[in-house]
Design a protein around this motif. Structure first.
Motif, PDB file in Angstrom:
ATOM      1  N   ARG A 163       0.935 -13.176 -36.195  1.00 44.96           N
ATOM      2  CA  ARG A 163       1.243 -13.788 -34.905  1.00 44.96           C
ATOM      3  C   ARG A 163       0.501 -13.060 -33.785  1.00 44.96           C
ATOM      4  O   ARG A 163       0.961 -13.014 -32.634  1.00 44.96           O
ATOM      5  CB  ARG A 163       2.758 -13.831 -34.658  1.00 44.96           C
ATOM      6  CG  ARG A 163       3.468 -14.766 -35.652  1.00 44.96           C
ATOM      7  CD  ARG A 163       4.842 -15.169 -35.206  1.00 44.96           C
ATOM      8  NE  ARG A 163       4.838 -15.955 -33.983  1.00 44.96           N
ATOM      9  CZ  ARG A 163       4.555 -17.255 -33.904  1.00 44.96           C
ATOM     10  NH1 ARG A 163       4.234 -17.934 -34.991  1.00 44.96           N
ATOM     11  NH2 ARG A 163       4.574 -17.878 -32.751  1.00 44.96           N
ATOM     12  N   GLN A 164      -0.632 -12.499 -34.137  1.00 41.71           N
ATOM     13  CA  GLN A 164      -1.559 -11.914 -33.164  1.00 41.71           C
ATOM     14  C   GLN A 164      -1.052 -10.644 -32.497  1.00 41.71           C
ATOM     15  O   GLN A 164      -1.682 -10.138 -31.577  1.00 41.71           O
ATOM     16  CB  GLN A 164      -1.967 -12.951 -32.103  1.00 41.71           C
ATOM     17  CG  GLN A 164      -2.711 -14.155 -32.683  1.00 41.71           C
ATOM     18  CD  GLN A 164      -3.171 -15.142 -31.631  1.00 41.71           C
ATOM     19  OE1 GLN A 164      -2.353 -15.776 -30.973  1.00 41.71           O
ATOM     20  NE2 GLN A 164      -4.476 -15.291 -31.474  1.00 41.71           N
ATOM     21  N   ASN A 165       0.094 -10.127 -32.941  1.00 41.36           N
ATOM     22  CA  ASN A 165       0.634  -8.906 -32.359  1.00 41.36           C
ATOM     23  C   ASN A 165       0.110  -7.668 -33.090  1.00 41.36           C
ATOM     24  O   ASN A 165      -0.535  -7.773 -34.136  1.00 41.36           O
ATOM     25  CB  ASN A 165       2.164  -8.903 -32.447  1.00 41.36           C
ATOM     26  CG  ASN A 165       2.797 -10.015 -31.646  1.00 41.36           C
ATOM     27  OD1 ASN A 165       2.437 -10.240 -30.497  1.00 41.36           O
ATOM     28  ND2 ASN A 165       3.750 -10.716 -32.234  1.00 41.36           N
ATOM     29  N   VAL A 166       0.458  -6.510 -32.549  1.00 44.14           N
ATOM     30  CA  VAL A 166       0.259  -5.235 -33.235  1.00 44.14           C
ATOM     31  C   VAL A 166       1.623  -4.578 -33.406  1.00 44.14           C
ATOM     32  O   VAL A 166       2.428  -4.552 -32.469  1.00 44.14           O
ATOM     33  CB  VAL A 166      -0.688  -4.302 -32.450  1.00 44.14           C
ATOM     34  CG1 VAL A 166      -0.666  -2.891 -33.037  1.00 44.14           C
ATOM     35  CG2 VAL A 166      -2.115  -4.849 -32.461  1.00 44.14           C
ATOM     36  N   GLN A 167       1.875  -4.047 -34.612  1.00 45.37           N
ATOM     37  CA  GLN A 167       3.155  -3.399 -34.892  1.00 45.37           C
ATOM     38  C   GLN A 167       2.949  -1.926 -35.249  1.00 45.37           C
ATOM     39  O   GLN A 167       2.159  -1.588 -36.118  1.00 45.37           O
ATOM     40  CB  GLN A 167       3.872  -4.099 -36.056  1.00 45.37           C
ATOM     41  CG  GLN A 167       4.409  -5.454 -35.685  1.00 45.37           C
ATOM     42  CD  GLN A 167       5.244  -6.107 -36.773  1.00 45.37           C
ATOM     43  OE1 GLN A 167       5.785  -7.176 -36.557  1.00 45.37           O
ATOM     44  NE2 GLN A 167       5.374  -5.485 -37.920  1.00 45.37           N
ATOM     45  N   TYR A 168       3.697  -1.088 -34.534  1.00 45.95           N
ATOM     46  CA  TYR A 168       3.755   0.337 -34.841  1.00 45.95           C
ATOM     47  C   TYR A 168       4.968   0.626 -35.729  1.00 45.95           C
ATOM     48  O   TYR A 168       5.961  -0.114 -35.713  1.00 45.95           O
ATOM     49  CB  TYR A 168       3.939   1.164 -33.571  1.00 45.95           C
ATOM     50  CG  TYR A 168       2.858   1.073 -32.534  1.00 45.95           C
ATOM     51  CD1 TYR A 168       1.537   1.367 -32.846  1.00 45.95           C
ATOM     52  CD2 TYR A 168       3.164   0.738 -31.213  1.00 45.95           C
ATOM     53  CE1 TYR A 168       0.548   1.326 -31.875  1.00 45.95           C
ATOM     54  CE2 TYR A 168       2.190   0.697 -30.239  1.00 45.95           C
ATOM     55  CZ  TYR A 168       0.881   0.989 -30.574  1.00 45.95           C
ATOM     56  OH  TYR A 168      -0.094   0.955 -29.609  1.00 45.95           O
ATOM     57  N   HIS A 169       4.912   1.758 -36.430  1.00 43.83           N
ATOM     58  CA  HIS A 169       6.074   2.282 -37.146  1.00 43.83           C
ATOM     59  C   HIS A 169       6.233   3.761 -36.802  1.00 43.83           C
ATOM     60  O   HIS A 169       5.387   4.353 -36.141  1.00 43.83           O
ATOM     61  CB  HIS A 169       5.922   2.078 -38.653  1.00 43.83           C
ATOM     62  CG  HIS A 169       5.861   0.631 -39.039  1.00 43.83           C
ATOM     63  ND1 HIS A 169       6.974  -0.177 -39.082  1.00 43.83           N
ATOM     64  CD2 HIS A 169       4.810  -0.173 -39.365  1.00 43.83           C
ATOM     65  CE1 HIS A 169       6.623  -1.400 -39.427  1.00 43.83           C
ATOM     66  NE2 HIS A 169       5.316  -1.420 -39.606  1.00 43.83           N
ATOM     67  N   TRP A 170       7.350   4.335 -37.221  1.00 46.72           N
ATOM     68  CA  TRP A 170       7.652   5.750 -37.000  1.00 46.72           C
ATOM     69  C   TRP A 170       7.816   6.105 -35.517  1.00 46.72           C
ATOM     70  O   TRP A 170       7.585   7.226 -35.099  1.00 46.72           O
ATOM     71  CB  TRP A 170       6.572   6.655 -37.613  1.00 46.72           C
ATOM     72  CG  TRP A 170       6.413   6.492 -39.080  1.00 46.72           C
ATOM     73  CD1 TRP A 170       5.368   5.914 -39.733  1.00 46.72           C
ATOM     74  CD2 TRP A 170       7.351   6.883 -40.087  1.00 46.72           C
ATOM     75  NE1 TRP A 170       5.583   5.927 -41.088  1.00 46.72           N
ATOM     76  CE2 TRP A 170       6.791   6.531 -41.335  1.00 46.72           C
ATOM     77  CE3 TRP A 170       8.600   7.525 -40.053  1.00 46.72           C
ATOM     78  CZ2 TRP A 170       7.441   6.771 -42.536  1.00 46.72           C
ATOM     79  CZ3 TRP A 170       9.245   7.766 -41.256  1.00 46.72           C
ATOM     80  CH2 TRP A 170       8.664   7.396 -42.484  1.00 46.72           C
ATOM     81  N   ILE A 171       8.265   5.119 -34.727  1.00 50.73           N
ATOM     82  CA  ILE A 171       8.459   5.360 -33.290  1.00 50.73           C
ATOM     83  C   ILE A 171       9.812   6.037 -33.055  1.00 50.73           C
ATOM     84  O   ILE A 171      10.847   5.565 -33.532  1.00 50.73           O
ATOM     85  CB  ILE A 171       8.384   4.037 -32.507  1.00 50.73           C
ATOM     86  CG1 ILE A 171       6.999   3.400 -32.653  1.00 50.73           C
ATOM     87  CG2 ILE A 171       8.739   4.258 -31.036  1.00 50.73           C
ATOM     88  CD1 ILE A 171       5.868   4.207 -32.066  1.00 50.73           C
ATOM     89  N   ARG A 172       9.823   7.126 -32.310  1.00 51.29           N
ATOM     90  CA  ARG A 172      11.045   7.828 -31.920  1.00 51.29           C
ATOM     91  C   ARG A 172      11.570   7.234 -30.610  1.00 51.29           C
ATOM     92  O   ARG A 172      10.791   6.918 -29.718  1.00 51.29           O
ATOM     93  CB  ARG A 172      10.777   9.318 -31.720  1.00 51.29           C
ATOM     94  CG  ARG A 172      10.268  10.046 -32.941  1.00 51.29           C
ATOM     95  CD  ARG A 172       9.714  11.420 -32.595  1.00 51.29           C
ATOM     96  NE  ARG A 172      10.742  12.313 -32.045  1.00 51.29           N
ATOM     97  CZ  ARG A 172      10.746  12.791 -30.805  1.00 51.29           C
ATOM     98  NH1 ARG A 172       9.784  12.453 -29.941  1.00 51.29           N
ATOM     99  NH2 ARG A 172      11.707  13.589 -30.396  1.00 51.29           N
ATOM    100  N   ILE A 173      12.873   7.108 -30.504  1.00 49.62           N
ATOM    101  CA  ILE A 173      13.444   6.548 -29.277  1.00 49.62           C
ATOM    102  C   ILE A 173      13.083   7.408 -28.070  1.00 49.62           C
ATOM    103  O   ILE A 173      12.899   6.897 -26.955  1.00 49.62           O
ATOM    104  CB  ILE A 173      14.980   6.391 -29.417  1.00 49.62           C
ATOM    105  CG1 ILE A 173      15.540   5.539 -28.263  1.00 49.62           C
ATOM    106  CG2 ILE A 173      15.673   7.750 -29.473  1.00 49.62           C
ATOM    107  CD1 ILE A 173      15.029   4.121 -28.245  1.00 49.62           C
ATOM    108  N   GLU A 174      12.913   8.719 -28.288  1.00 50.25           N
ATOM    109  CA  GLU A 174      12.566   9.615 -27.188  1.00 50.25           C
ATOM    110  C   GLU A 174      11.204   9.282 -26.579  1.00 50.25           C
ATOM    111  O   GLU A 174      10.948   9.599 -25.412  1.00 50.25           O
ATOM    112  CB  GLU A 174      12.555  11.067 -27.685  1.00 50.25           C
ATOM    113  CG  GLU A 174      13.928  11.620 -28.027  1.00 50.25           C
ATOM    114  CD  GLU A 174      14.345  11.320 -29.462  1.00 50.25           C
ATOM    115  OE1 GLU A 174      15.341  11.910 -29.918  1.00 50.25           O
ATOM    116  OE2 GLU A 174      13.680  10.482 -30.136  1.00 50.25           O
TER     117      GLU A 174
END
Length: 565
Positions: free
Chosen positions: A141-152
């Motif tokens: 859907r043309q997006n980019v997805q990150y992983h391992w993101i910390r809420i901080e």
């Protein structure tokens, strides 16, 4: 004979009257929350969670997050908890959400129309390297997805994205998601009409607007004026498809009610022609119908496709015209069938201004932050300031002078980003899979990449367009039902009776050319280990049995079950 007064008359059977509970439609007066999702949306608008993320959660950490924010409202800002490592697919459906949750997030960057400047792409890459352990997948859907993101780290990520005009606003949740657009809008020589002004107007008017931030479910949109039909318009809640009206000229054909998941439906034409400057009004009308008349009682029936199926196209158009637009729409023609089989814009193509665009294929959308940064640098070094993402998990560099094309192609090839991919590299897509997704049952990304390698080695002479889509669960994020070979992840039994990762097979789905859903052969499931053997076998049978010019989907529809097994 007189009736015996001592014998009571036979009782008349009473007909059981069932009371219809309604479908939770606001327009019918059903405002009472009917499930947990409707309750937390009523309690507080999802858009409001940003303040809590910035002022509380990012400072106090993961354990401070309210559960209704964690698994609900934070989606309004593109955040999902990712899957805790080490949990196998057999546990997906039986563990509680808190048992599946890791303390890290997937963060989705919405890229409306797939439009990026090289500066924006560089920032996306830098954020990936600094905050996401290098992850940065390109989605279908043309997006980019990150992983391992910390809420901080989320507030700082937002600051950097928004400084270059990007956003995660309503990238997830019961909201108007990213608006798909032709990645070659405004530059393609064969374009019917450029939908970019409409996408920009919708962004300004609808995205982040609390009038549309509490929908029954997600709302997927697409706008393209390309004759290649390059945004999968048939499976969006609303789509505007470029057409030439015999009297009024270029405009858009209006489609509604498409969607996949466990109840797939091809969208329907309303038979209406919409000029470019009226697209935002019509979009607002359709999303308002969904908000007001959409089914909120059951989540499983809350997508627009169910309302459209129940109403039919004529009633839907009438309600749109009479209650929301307050005027009639112009009747118009259907889009023409595309003349090309591939619609991902991969390869070298001349723009209408005489320059060129270069489309290239990562493996199943898997890239990383360092690669994205390098793509931005290469584009700029070859005179370009613009790149695009596609709905096929591909990327495009725009505005390349002819003298620079070959150098760019070679530089991309050195990054394993080929502009001349095999049919397998070009046509294979995969969803996130069990690596990060809490709904997944099986692995997808790595398996899709290895499948490409195996097929290139085993069938090097295969030169037909073919789509192979791998999905980690039944939800069809990778569009399994409309692929030539769609693979739905599930646990299956191997020859020794052991439960292992595998796939249910769908064969012969298609979009664009005679759109329809793939055929399921009774009992046809393959283990992950057997997958390369199976795909090789069925493709070689296709090569042997196909008629001249026959597509895989057409052959699969007529082939025997034995040939497909």
């Amino acid at each position: 004979m007189a009736a015996n007064p001592q014998k009571p008359a036979a009782a008349t059977p009473r007909r059981k009257v069932s009371r219809h509970r309604g479908e939770g439609q606001w327009a019918a007066g059903h405002f009472t929350p009917l499930n947990g999702n409707e309750q937390f949306k009523k309690d507080d608008d999802g858009l409001n969670v940003r303040t809590r993320i910035e002022t509380i959660y990012s400072k106090r950490g993961f354990d401070s997050i309210d559960p209704n924010d964690l698994r609900g409202r934070m989606r309004w800002w593109g955040l999902y908890t990712q899957r805790k490592p080490g949990i196998d697919g057999g546990k997906t459906a039986i563990l509680e959400p808190e048992e599946l949750d890791d303390e890290y997030f997937m963060l989705r960057v919405r890229i409306d129309g797939g439009r990026l400047t090289t500066r924006q792409l560089r920032v996306i890459g830098e954020i990936s390297q600094e905050f996401a352990r290098g992850t940065a997948d390109i989605t279908d859907r043309q997006n980019v997805q990150y992983h391992w993101i910390r809420i901080e780290d989320v507030p700082e990520i937002w600051n950097r994205l928004e400084a270059v005009g990007l956003s995660t606003t309503e990238a997830c949740g019961d909201t108007p998601r990213v608006v798909l657009g032709s990645p070659v809008a405004g530059i393609a020589a064969d374009e019917i009409i450029d939908g970019t002004p409409a996408i920009e107007a919708i962004q300004r008017r609808i995205i982040g607007n609390k009038a549309f931030s509490n929908l029954p479910r997600k709302f997927k949109s697409a706008i393209s004026g390309s004759p290649l039909l390059d945004v999968a318009h048939e499976i969006n809640d609303i789509a505007f498809v470029g057409v030439n009206h015999p009297e009024h000229g270029p405009g858009f054909d209006l489609w509604v009610g498409g969607g996949l998941s466990t109840n797939p439906k091809i969208g329907v034409r309303l038979g209406a022609w919409v000029p470019l400057d009226e697209v935002p009004d019509v979009y607002e009308g359709v999303i308002s119908i969904f908000r007001d008349y959409g089914y909120r009682r059951l989540r499983t029936r809350a997508r627009l496709k169910f309302l459209v199926a129940d109403w039919g196209s004529e009633k839907f158009r009438q309600v749109l015209e009479d209650e929301y637009l307050k005027r009639k729409l112009v009747d118009g023609p259907a889009p023409a069938q595309p003349v090309e089989r591939w619609r991902d814009h991969v390869g070298v193509h001349r723009q209408k201004d005489g320059r060129f665009y270069v489309g290239f294929a990562p493996r199943v959308g898997r890239v990383d932050g360092a690669t994205l940064t390098k793509i931005a640098e290469l584009a700029e070094a070859h005179g370009s300031g613009r790149v695009r993402t596609t709905v096929e998990q591909k990327m495009i560099v725009l505005d390349v002078e002819e003298a620079q094309v070959q150098s760019l192609v070679e530089a991309l090839e050195a990054l394993d980003l080929t502009a001349k991919p095999s049919p397998f590299r070009r046509g294979t897509m995969a969803c996130t899979g069990i690596e990060y997704c809490k709904l997944a049952i099986v692995e997808t990304k790595a398996r899709g990449a290895s499948l490409i390698d195996e097929l290139e080695r085993r069938i090097p002479d295969f030169d037909e367009p073919i789509t192979i889509n791998l999905n980690g669960c039944p939800n069809a994020c990778a569009r399994i039902q409309v692929a030539d070979i769609g693979l739905k992840g599930q646990l299956v039994l191997d020859d020794d009776g052991n439960q292992v990762e595998g796939y249910q097979v769908h064969l012969g789905g298609a979009l664009g050319l005679e759109a329809g859903f793939g055929r399921k052969v009774r009992g046809l499931k393959v283990t992950a280990e057997e997958l390369p053997d199976y795909v090789e076998r069925v493709l070689k049978r296709f090569q042997a049995e196909r008629e001249d010019g026959e597509r895989f989907a057409t052959w699969a529809a007529r082939a025997s079950e034995e040939a497909l097994s």
